[in-house]
Design a protein around this motif. Structure first.
Motif, mmCIF file in Angstrom:
data_model
loop_
_atom_site.group_PDB
_atom_site.id
_atom_site.type_symbol
_atom_site.label_atom_id
_atom_site.label_comp_id
_atom_site.label_asym_id
_atom_site.label_seq_id
_atom_site.Cartn_x
_atom_site.Cartn_y
_atom_site.Cartn_z
ATOM 1 N N GLY A 1 6.154 -25.322 12.797
ATOM 2 C CA GLY A 1 5.981 -23.909 13.091
ATOM 3 C C GLY A 1 6.855 -23.028 12.220
ATOM 4 O O GLY A 1 6.577 -21.850 12.048
ATOM 5 N N TRP A 2 7.891 -23.605 11.645
ATOM 6 C CA TRP A 2 8.738 -22.854 10.715
ATOM 7 C C TRP A 2 8.322 -23.093 9.272
ATOM 8 O O TRP A 2 8.978 -22.614 8.357
ATOM 9 N N TYR A 3 7.267 -23.836 9.080
ATOM 10 C CA TYR A 3 6.756 -24.079 7.728
ATOM 11 C C TYR A 3 5.283 -23.717 7.700
ATOM 12 O O TYR A 3 4.944 -22.566 7.951
ATOM 13 N N GLY A 4 4.399 -24.633 7.428
ATOM 14 C CA GLY A 4 2.999 -24.297 7.243
ATOM 15 C C GLY A 4 2.200 -24.096 8.513
ATOM 16 O O GLY A 4 2.523 -24.653 9.564
ATOM 17 N N TRP A 5 1.158 -23.291 8.378
ATOM 18 C CA TRP A 5 0.149 -23.075 9.413
ATOM 19 C C TRP A 5 -1.207 -23.124 8.722
ATOM 20 O O TRP A 5 -1.381 -22.523 7.659
ATOM 21 N N TYR A 6 -2.160 -23.814 9.321
ATOM 22 C CA TYR A 6 -3.535 -23.830 8.809
ATOM 23 C C TYR A 6 -4.311 -22.729 9.512
ATOM 24 O O TYR A 6 -4.223 -22.582 10.735
ATOM 25 N N ALA A 7 -5.084 -21.974 8.753
ATOM 26 C CA ALA A 7 -5.923 -20.904 9.300
ATOM 27 C C ALA A 7 -7.350 -21.422 9.396
ATOM 28 O O ALA A 7 -7.986 -21.714 8.382
ATOM 29 N N LEU A 8 -7.828 -21.551 10.637
ATOM 30 C CA LEU A 8 -9.174 -22.050 10.891
ATOM 31 C C LEU A 8 -10.045 -20.920 11.416
ATOM 32 O O LEU A 8 -9.718 -20.297 12.436
ATOM 33 N N LEU A 9 -11.140 -20.663 10.703
ATOM 34 C CA LEU A 9 -12.105 -19.675 11.164
ATOM 35 C C LEU A 9 -12.847 -20.283 12.346
ATOM 36 O O LEU A 9 -13.420 -21.366 12.229
#
Length: 187
Positions: free
Chosen positions: A76-84
């Protein structure tokens, strides 16, 4: 992220009107380093052929992997994937990546970054993602300000940051970059 985690120790998804943001885990990153197909299976989403987008390249994936290997609790302090979010009967689409360069320092600052796959650009997804993750970060104890850096020639990124309430705060650390920051949150 701080005190906003589920019983699994992972932050819950951050939801917007159109997008689910999923915190990256070591499993995600290891799958992504193998193949986009493996990542898609794990995310239960289609992955565009252009993946990974822009600045979110193999070196960023390896950076996130190294940080989470050192501290698995920092998801949570690094990457997040954005899913439509999919229409009924369809599968979600991975449209971008966003996240932070790490937990807040003693000064309460976190730096956000974001990148949208080319086939999903110019639809205000970056604005939606930056607004959501900025608001999410500012809800966490210890986070007082969110900053971002972008190239002085990247008009689209500058517009995203300005739409999200970031203000120019001078030159960035690298030549040709601008630093943007949110207003200071009352502690």
């Amino acid at each position: 992220m701080g005190n906003l985690t589920t019983e699994t120790g992972l932050p819950p998804p951050v939801r917007t009107d159109r997008i689910d943001l999923i915190a990256t885990t070591l499993d995600h990153l290891e799958a992504e380093l193998v193949s986009t197909k493996a990542l898609g299976v794990l995310l239960e989403a289609t992955v565009p052929e252009s993946w990974p987008p822009g600045e979110y390249d193999r070196s960023a994936i390896e950076f996130f992997h190294a940080r989470l290997t050192e501290n698995p609790g920092a998801a949570g302090w690094y990457g997040w994937y954005a899913l439509l979010r999919p229409a009924r009967g369809e599968i979600a689409s991975l449209i971008g990546g966003a996240g932070f360069l790490g937990p807040p320092g003693p000064d309460g600052i976190v730096e956000i970054g974001y990148s949208i796959a080319p086939e999903f650009q110019v639809r205000a997804f970056a604005t939606e993602i930056v607004q959501a993750l900025t608001a999410h970060a500012l809800e966490i104890a210890g986070v007082l300000r969110v900053i971002a850096h972008t190239s002085s020639t990247n008009a689209a990124s500058i517009r995203v940051l300005e739409r999200c309430g970031f203000e120019r705060a001078g030159q960035g650390g690298e030549p040709g970059t601008i630093r943007f920051e949110t207003a200071l949150r009352c502690a």
